[in-house]
Design a protein around this motif. Structure first.
Motif, PDB file in Angstrom:
ATOM      1  N   MET A 163     -32.405  -2.704 -42.115  1.00 37.11           N
ATOM      2  CA  MET A 163     -33.247  -3.303 -43.125  1.00 37.11           C
ATOM      3  C   MET A 163     -34.689  -2.896 -42.947  1.00 37.11           C
ATOM      4  N   GLY A 164     -35.134  -2.734 -41.683  1.00 38.92           N
ATOM      5  CA  GLY A 164     -36.495  -2.336 -41.404  1.00 38.92           C
ATOM      6  C   GLY A 164     -36.821  -0.997 -42.019  1.00 38.92           C
ATOM      7  N   LYS A 165     -35.874  -0.052 -41.993  1.00 38.88           N
ATOM      8  CA  LYS A 165     -36.103   1.261 -42.571  1.00 38.88           C
ATOM      9  C   LYS A 165     -36.356   1.163 -44.056  1.00 38.88           C
ATOM     10  N   MET A 166     -35.605   0.280 -44.722  1.00 38.85           N
ATOM     11  CA  MET A 166     -35.789   0.145 -46.153  1.00 38.85           C
ATOM     12  C   MET A 166     -37.148  -0.436 -46.464  1.00 38.85           C
ATOM     13  N   ASN A 167     -37.588  -1.443 -45.699  1.00 41.35           N
ATOM     14  CA  ASN A 167     -38.895  -2.040 -45.939  1.00 41.35           C
ATOM     15  C   ASN A 167     -40.012  -1.035 -45.746  1.00 41.35           C
ATOM     16  N   ASP A 168     -39.886  -0.169 -44.730  1.00 42.91           N
ATOM     17  CA  ASP A 168     -40.885   0.849 -44.484  1.00 42.91           C
ATOM     18  C   ASP A 168     -40.962   1.827 -45.644  1.00 42.91           C
ATOM     19  N   ALA A 169     -39.764   2.193 -46.151  1.00 38.49           N
ATOM     20  CA  ALA A 169     -39.728   3.139 -47.258  1.00 38.49           C
ATOM     21  C   ALA A 169     -40.345   2.539 -48.508  1.00 38.49           C
ATOM     22  N   VAL A 170     -40.045   1.253 -48.738  1.00 37.30           N
ATOM     23  CA  VAL A 170     -40.606   0.576 -49.907  1.00 37.30           C
ATOM     24  C   VAL A 170     -42.120   0.499 -49.808  1.00 37.30           C
ATOM     25  N   ARG A 183     -36.366  -4.090 -57.226  1.00 38.64           N
ATOM     26  CA  ARG A 183     -37.185  -5.291 -57.399  1.00 38.64           C
ATOM     27  C   ARG A 183     -38.190  -5.447 -56.250  1.00 38.64           C
ATOM     28  N   ARG A 184     -37.787  -4.982 -55.077  1.00 40.31           N
ATOM     29  CA  ARG A 184     -38.701  -5.075 -53.938  1.00 40.31           C
ATOM     30  C   ARG A 184     -39.950  -4.225 -54.160  1.00 40.31           C
ATOM     31  N   ARG A 185     -39.807  -3.184 -54.900  1.00 42.32           N
ATOM     32  CA  ARG A 185     -40.979  -2.348 -55.176  1.00 42.32           C
ATOM     33  C   ARG A 185     -41.981  -3.054 -56.081  1.00 42.32           C
ATOM     34  N   PHE A 186     -41.486  -3.993 -56.851  1.00 48.07           N
ATOM     35  CA  PHE A 186     -42.380  -4.814 -57.681  1.00 48.07           C
ATOM     36  C   PHE A 186     -42.736  -6.118 -56.974  1.00 48.07           C
ATOM     37  N   GLU A 187     -42.322  -6.225 -55.700  1.00 51.30           N
ATOM     38  CA  GLU A 187     -42.541  -7.439 -54.913  1.00 51.30           C
ATOM     39  C   GLU A 187     -41.962  -8.667 -55.606  1.00 51.30           C
ATOM     40  N   LEU A 188     -40.756  -8.474 -56.186  1.00 50.77           N
ATOM     41  CA  LEU A 188     -40.083  -9.567 -56.889  1.00 50.77           C
ATOM     42  C   LEU A 188     -39.022 -10.240 -56.028  1.00 50.77           C
ATOM     43  N   THR A 189     -38.750  -9.684 -54.856  1.00 57.83           N
ATOM     44  CA  THR A 189     -37.739 -10.239 -53.968  1.00 57.83           C
ATOM     45  C   THR A 189     -38.361 -10.517 -52.618  1.00 57.83           C
ATOM     46  N   SER A 190     -38.091 -11.691 -52.082  1.00 60.52           N
ATOM     47  CA  SER A 190     -38.733 -12.074 -50.829  1.00 60.52           C
ATOM     48  C   SER A 190     -37.783 -12.109 -49.644  1.00 60.52           C
ATOM     49  N   GLU A 191     -36.472 -12.147 -49.887  1.00 59.07           N
ATOM     50  CA  GLU A 191     -35.536 -12.216 -48.779  1.00 59.07           C
ATOM     51  C   GLU A 191     -34.279 -11.419 -49.088  1.00 59.07           C
ATOM     52  N   THR A 192     -33.566 -11.066 -48.027  1.00 58.18           N
ATOM     53  CA  THR A 192     -32.338 -10.279 -48.165  1.00 58.18           C
ATOM     54  C   THR A 192     -31.260 -11.098 -48.877  1.00 58.18           C
ATOM     55  N   PRO A 193     -30.591 -10.532 -49.870  1.00 56.96           N
ATOM     56  CA  PRO A 193     -29.512 -11.276 -50.522  1.00 56.96           C
ATOM     57  C   PRO A 193     -28.373 -11.528 -49.537  1.00 56.96           C
ATOM     58  N   THR A 194     -27.666 -12.612 -49.728  1.00 59.58           N
ATOM     59  CA  THR A 194     -26.521 -12.924 -48.876  1.00 59.58           C
ATOM     60  C   THR A 194     -25.379 -11.984 -49.228  1.00 59.58           C
ATOM     61  N   LEU A 195     -24.896 -11.258 -48.224  1.00 55.89           N
ATOM     62  CA  LEU A 195     -23.894 -10.227 -48.475  1.00 55.89           C
ATOM     63  C   LEU A 195     -22.569 -10.486 -47.772  1.00 55.89           C
ATOM     64  N   HIS A 196     -22.459 -11.575 -47.025  1.00 55.82           N
ATOM     65  CA  HIS A 196     -21.201 -11.875 -46.350  1.00 55.82           C
ATOM     66  C   HIS A 196     -20.100 -12.101 -47.387  1.00 55.82           C
ATOM     67  N   MET A 197     -18.888 -11.685 -47.044  1.00 49.94           N
ATOM     68  CA  MET A 197     -17.810 -11.652 -48.024  1.00 49.94           C
ATOM     69  C   MET A 197     -16.511 -12.231 -47.470  1.00 49.94           C
ATOM     70  N   CYS A 198     -15.604 -12.514 -48.392  1.00 53.35           N
ATOM     71  CA  CYS A 198     -14.247 -12.931 -48.031  1.00 53.35           C
ATOM     72  C   CYS A 198     -13.267 -12.088 -48.840  1.00 53.35           C
ATOM     73  N   PHE A 199     -12.363 -11.412 -48.132  1.00 49.80           N
ATOM     74  CA  PHE A 199     -11.319 -10.615 -48.766  1.00 49.80           C
ATOM     75  C   PHE A 199      -9.986 -11.340 -48.575  1.00 49.80           C
ATOM     76  N   THR A 200      -9.350 -11.727 -49.664  1.00 46.39           N
ATOM     77  CA  THR A 200      -8.061 -12.403 -49.561  1.00 46.39           C
ATOM     78  C   THR A 200      -6.970 -11.554 -50.204  1.00 46.39           C
ATOM     79  N   GLY A 201      -5.755 -11.730 -49.708  1.00 44.33           N
ATOM     80  CA  GLY A 201      -4.629 -10.984 -50.253  1.00 44.33           C
ATOM     81  C   GLY A 201      -3.592 -10.737 -49.182  1.00 44.33           C
ATOM     82  N   ASN A 202      -2.468 -10.212 -49.596  1.00 40.11           N
ATOM     83  CA  ASN A 202      -1.374  -9.931 -48.679  1.00 40.11           C
ATOM     84  C   ASN A 202      -1.659  -8.676 -47.857  1.00 40.11           C
ATOM     85  N   PRO A 203      -0.937  -8.475 -46.761  1.00 40.72           N
ATOM     86  CA  PRO A 203      -1.158  -7.272 -45.946  1.00 40.72           C
ATOM     87  C   PRO A 203      -0.898  -6.000 -46.739  1.00 40.72           C
TER      88      PRO A 203
END
Length: 326
Positions: A1-8, A67-87
């Motif tokens: 994430m730090g790399k992205m902030n530096d690039a922005v 949006r970060r380039r316009f300073e419209l986002t202040s925090e990282t979006p929640t990206l944790h996930m749940c995958f359900t289904g059969n094997p």
């Protein structure tokens, strides 16, 4: 994430006026996430709802980066996930490609996938669970932690179980390191639903729920051909007919695991083909002999003979003549 902030920061924020613009298409091409999506299409037959959802998440993250380039986002979006289904429905493959997308968009540093189960996280005595769980998290930092059959972490019927301790450590990591770690919980849908009911803290940290459908018989035949081509094998017309009959029968039997069961069936067909060729070794073999699966290699399955799934492949032919396992 730090790399992205530096690039922005290096691009200077576009926070001045509402008519300031950015080229979304150029950003999309520069990220090269299309190549990952194309690879997912090649690797997995069907699963259109899942592939659509992955594209939607990729679009969300790409727009969030702009949006970060316009300073419209202040925090990282929640990206944790749940995958359900059969094997055997492609959950691990999708998790792997998700890691690549997250890396290319700058949301994790490495994009690697660490796959674990309860045994990798939970200890058997006091003081054992915390270091095990923390070591797994350390290995997964910068990428994706995929916890298969995550509901086994929670065993309320056992007062001396240490799964709850592992869950607490995971919850802290999911909150404190969400700028460089994505956790994906996986398992059967009904059991995952019960797990979330019993663990509201975990449920509140999961932003994306993807339910993987079972494959159809036509999908499984297409998967079969894809697997065989990848191993330089092919089906004779009669073998293809045998497999067309085999797949629906296997789907109705216990322990069916979608593409995983098909892969196991092909492994056994290759074993039978090899023993068939060895039994006829007095004659020269052509290339066609070596690459072709014949109907007898399919129809020798217990699915046809006894209406039961095949167990471990029988050691016949060369192995049995050498005194190997039977």
């Amino acid at each position: 994430m730090g790399k992205m902030n530096d690039a922005v920061a290096a691009t200077s924020p576009l926070s001045g006026t509402d008519d300031a613009s950015v080229d979304l298409e150029a950003e999309f091409q520069a990220s090269d996430i299309q190549s990952v999506l194309d690879q997912l299409d090649r690797e997995l037959i069907g699963l259109t709802p899942i592939k659509t959802r992955i594209r939607e998440i990729a679009a969300l993250l790409l727009v969030d980066r702009l949006r970060r380039r316009f300073e419209l986002t202040s925090e990282t979006p929640t990206l944790h996930m749940c995958f359900t289904g059969n094997p055997g429905t492609g959950k691990t493959t999708v998790a792997m490609r998700m890691g690549e997308i997250l890396k290319r968009l700058g949301y994790v540093r490495e994009g690697h996938l660490v796959t674990v189960t309860r045994d990798d996280l939970v200890g058997q005595y006091i003081g054992h669970t915390a270091p095990k769980t923390k070591e797994v998290i350390k290995r997964a930092m910068g990428g994706v932690l995929f916890i298969d059959e995550a509901y086994y972490l929670y065993k309320p019927e056992n007062e001396r179980d240490y799964g709850a301790e592992s869950i607490e450590i995971l919850l802290q990591a999911m909150e404190n390191h969400r700028d460089d770690l994505v956790v994906i919980l996986a398992g059967y849908k009904d059991r995952m639903d019960q797990f979330f009911m019993s663990n509201p803290g975990m449920r509140s940290r999961i932003a994306h729920h993807l339910d993987f459908p079972d494959y159809s018989a036509d999908d499984l035949m297409a998967i079969t051909k894809l697997m065989l081509a990848g191993q330089s094998y092919r089906l004779s017309p009669a073998a293809q007919q045998a497999l067309t009959e085999y797949i629906p029968l296997r789907m109705t039997l216990p322990h069916f695991a979608n593409a995983r069961s098909i892969r196991n069936a092909l492994d056994r067909a290759r074993l039978r083909q090899a023993n068939r060729l060895f039994a006829a070794r007095a004659r020269p073999l052509t290339k066609a002999d070596l690459v072709t699966i014949e109907p007898e290699d399919i129809r020798a399955s217990r699915v046809f003979r006894e209406g039961k799934p095949d167990g471990e492949p029988l050691a016949v032919g060369f192995a049995s003549r050498q005194g190997g396992p039977r």
